[in-house]
Design a protein around this motif. Structure first.
Motif, PDB file in Angstrom:
ATOM      1  N   LYS A 270       0.995  -1.082   0.004  1.00 19.15           N
ATOM      2  CA  LYS A 270      -0.112  -0.012  -0.109  1.00 19.15           C
ATOM      3  C   LYS A 270       1.039   1.141   0.014  1.00 19.15           C
ATOM      4  O   LYS A 270       1.639   1.512   0.984  1.00 19.15           O
ATOM      5  CB  LYS A 270      -1.119  -0.166   1.257  1.00 19.15           C
ATOM      6  N   ARG A 295      -8.485  -6.370  -8.215  1.00 24.09           N
ATOM      7  CA  ARG A 295      -8.363  -4.964  -8.707  1.00 24.09           C
ATOM      8  C   ARG A 295      -9.336  -4.243  -9.260  1.00 24.09           C
ATOM      9  O   ARG A 295      -9.342  -2.779  -9.226  1.00 24.09           O
ATOM     10  CB  ARG A 295      -7.057  -5.072  -9.277  1.00 24.09           C
ATOM     11  N   LYS A 297     -12.124  -2.882  -8.988  1.00 26.32           N
ATOM     12  CA  LYS A 297     -13.283  -2.555  -7.998  1.00 26.32           C
ATOM     13  C   LYS A 297     -14.170  -1.665  -8.794  1.00 26.32           C
ATOM     14  O   LYS A 297     -15.473  -1.698  -8.302  1.00 26.32           O
ATOM     15  CB  LYS A 297     -12.378  -1.666  -6.734  1.00 26.32           C
ATOM     16  N   GLN A 312      -6.682   1.406 -12.130  1.00 25.87           N
ATOM     17  CA  GLN A 312      -7.410   0.774 -10.830  1.00 25.87           C
ATOM     18  C   GLN A 312      -6.344  -0.072 -10.384  1.00 25.87           C
ATOM     19  O   GLN A 312      -6.583  -0.198  -8.977  1.00 25.87           O
ATOM     20  CB  GLN A 312      -8.389  -0.367 -11.538  1.00 25.87           C
ATOM     21  N   HIS A 313      -5.256  -0.687 -10.987  1.00 27.70           N
ATOM     22  CA  HIS A 313      -4.261  -1.345 -10.277  1.00 27.70           C
ATOM     23  C   HIS A 313      -3.590  -0.252  -9.197  1.00 27.70           C
ATOM     24  O   HIS A 313      -3.196  -0.784  -8.349  1.00 27.70           O
ATOM     25  CB  HIS A 313      -3.215  -1.830 -11.297  1.00 27.70           C
ATOM     26  N   HIS A 316      -5.701   0.319  -6.140  1.00 24.27           N
ATOM     27  CA  HIS A 316      -5.712  -0.958  -5.393  1.00 24.27           C
ATOM     28  C   HIS A 316      -4.291  -0.858  -4.428  1.00 24.27           C
ATOM     29  O   HIS A 316      -4.588  -1.257  -3.375  1.00 24.27           O
ATOM     30  CB  HIS A 316      -5.605  -2.020  -6.289  1.00 24.27           C
ATOM     31  N   HIS A 317      -3.337  -0.566  -4.740  1.00 24.89           N
ATOM     32  CA  HIS A 317      -2.112  -0.263  -4.044  1.00 24.89           C
ATOM     33  C   HIS A 317      -1.833   1.008  -3.476  1.00 24.89           C
ATOM     34  O   HIS A 317      -0.823   1.126  -2.937  1.00 24.89           O
ATOM     35  CB  HIS A 317      -0.931  -0.473  -5.041  1.00 24.89           C
TER      36      HIS A 317
END
Length: 501
Positions: A270, A295, A297, A312-313, A316-317
């Motif tokens: 994260k 990923r 979402k 989106q990747h 996600h992180h």
């Protein structure tokens, strides 16, 4: 690259580039790049080793060949056969290529961090050994003492040569190079002082180098940032490892090159700051094999375009207070096809988008596609609002084909973001506007800055309206009259050769 406005101001790096380029002969830029960058790297680690070696020699305890004395100082240990002195001595022998390849292998053997990373193809027949010897001489004659810290000068030269090779390779360069002024725009807005910095398609590591420089320029400590990255291209991944090593930057780039979508090297990461310039409009990225991926979402990205897969990747992180700055083709601001409009709407409604900057054309060596920078923030200060900046008129042409943003341009953008963040931004027609999510919804969630910032007001020239209209209609009447005369002349000439209109 030195952040001094434009690369036009660079002196020493330019000299190296010009001299090295004269020696290039018929080798393609994509091949020659590894010759020059490999030698810069070899010279760098040899210089750093020599510096420490001489310190130990002066201490007189006999530890100058003790590898631990180097690794403890984060300096690569260079075995005797790989030291620049040995390479210089062979510069004009036919075996010079083999000597350099053996030196690279010897260095890798002693330094596990460099295993399988250094280029080892100097012995190949296509590489003219006389020219190679001349390049070695060129680097031998670099007097670091005159140019300040060798890490800095060689690091800057490495980065400068990367840029020039990108320019020469054109379309092929997108894999490894993002123009320095684009990277600086991301860095100056995001201000990555503390925490985890991540780039999921890191190329040759420009985002990391600029982040480290930003921290140092603001009297921060580079140890306060941890760097994570990955790249799918094996050659580019190695170049990144070398680029970071030459800067003394430690990073986790995974154990090898890998596809970010199918083999995420940092699955639990994260990050506090994510900066990226993913490949534009990537098709055939494997969407059909990642249908149920956690990923996605905000919706399944279309098979034919990975833009919203990358976005989106990264979301996600992102850590709870994390920020993203990413370069995307302008199509992603307004596209409705393949469910992209719906994904964009959901991301906007989740109040993640902090701002959009429409960038000028001709910044990239690789493409003329117009691009924008998306800034995403998990914890915006200005909830329910977004900043739009139209920077399309910014930048200065530095060659016939390429434009660069100046320091003033970049500062103007980052200052607008600071003002927006602090709630004191004044909208400026044609440049910037703070806009509510409700207004964006009325525009079908289209994020093209031009829609929101409008057109800058034209300066009043002081000529009264009646007088101006009389002048303009007079000029128009004169043009019409001339047009009729030309029309009559054409009719006559065509009639003379038997063509009537």
């Amino acid at each position: 690259m030195e952040s001094n406005g434009s690369t036009a101001n660079i002196g020493f790096e330019q000299q190296i580039w010009s001299a090295a380029n004269i020696l290039r002969g018929n080798i393609d830029a994509s091949e020659y790049k590894h010759v020059v960058l490999g030698l810069i790297f070899l010279k760098y680690i040899s210089d750093k080793f020599d510096e420490r070696y001489n310190q130990l020699l002066a201490e007189g305890s006999g530890f100058e060949e003790d590898i631990d004395e180097y690794t403890a100082e984060n300096i690569f240990f260079v075995p005797q056969s790989a030291r620049w002195k040995a390479i210089t001595e062979s510069a004009h022998s036919p075996e010079i290529g083999q000597v350099i390849d053996d030196a690279m292998r010897a260095i890798e053997k002693e330094n596990k961090r460099l295993k399988d990373i250094l280029p080892k193809n100097f012995a190949r027949p296509e590489l003219d050994k006389r020219r190679l010897g001349d390049v070695v001489d060129l680097f031998t004659n670099i007097r670091m003492v005159e140019h300040g810290d060798s890490k800095d000068i060689l690091g800057r030269t490495y980065e400068y040569c990367l840029g020039r090779f990108a320019e020469q390779e054109g379309k092929l360069a997108g894999e490894f190079y993002t123009p320095a002024c684009v990277v600086r725009t991301l860095v100056e807005v995001l201000k990555p002082f503390n925490g985890r910095v991540y780039d999921p398609c890191c190329g040759s590591g420009g985002m990391f180098v600029q982040s480290a420089q930003f921290v140092e320029h603001h009297q921060g400590n580079i140890r306060n940032i941890a760097i994570y990255g990955q790249d799918s291209n094996p050659t580019t991944w190695k170049m990144c490892m070398m680029n970071l090593a030459i800067r003394g930057i430690e990073a986790d780039l995974g154990n090898y090159n890998a596809d970010t979508f199918f083999n995420d090297c940092h699955p639990t990461l994260k990050a506090d700051f994510i900066m990226a310039n993913p490949p534009f409009n990537l098709s055939d990225w494997g969407a059909d094999r990642l249908v149920d991926d956690p990923r996605w979402k905000y919706g399944l990205p279309p098979v034919g375009n990975a833009n919203f897969a990358w976005l989106q990747h990264m979301i996600h992180h992102l850590s709870p207070n994390g920020k993203i700055g990413m370069v995307l083709a302008n199509g992603s601001l307004s596209s409705q096809s393949g469910g992209e409009g719906e994904i964009r709407r959901r991301i906007i409604e989740d109040d993640l988008v902090e701002g959009i900057v429409a960038m000028p054309t001709q910044l990239f060596y690789t493409t003329q596609i117009p691009v924008s920078i998306w800034f995403i923030n998990r914890n915006k200060k200005q909830k329910g609002k977004m900043l739009f900046i139209d920077a399309r008129k910014m930048g200065t042409m530095v060659s016939r084909k390429n434009r660069e943003m100046t320091d003033e341009d970049i500062a103007r953008i980052s200052t607008a973001f600071e003002a927006f963040d602090n709630g004191v931004l004044e909208d400026m027609k044609g440049f910037c506007a703070a806009v509510t999510t409700a207004e964006i919804a009325k525009q079908d969630y289209i994020l093209t800055p031009g829609r929101y910032v409008g057109i800058e007001a034209q300066e009043d020239d002081g000529e009264p309206f009646e007088k101006k209209m009389a002048r303009l209609t007079g000029e128009l009447s004169e043009m019409f009259k001339r047009s009729r005369e030309l029309e009559e002349e054409i009719r006559k000439r065509l009639g003379a050769i038997g063509y009537e209109i």
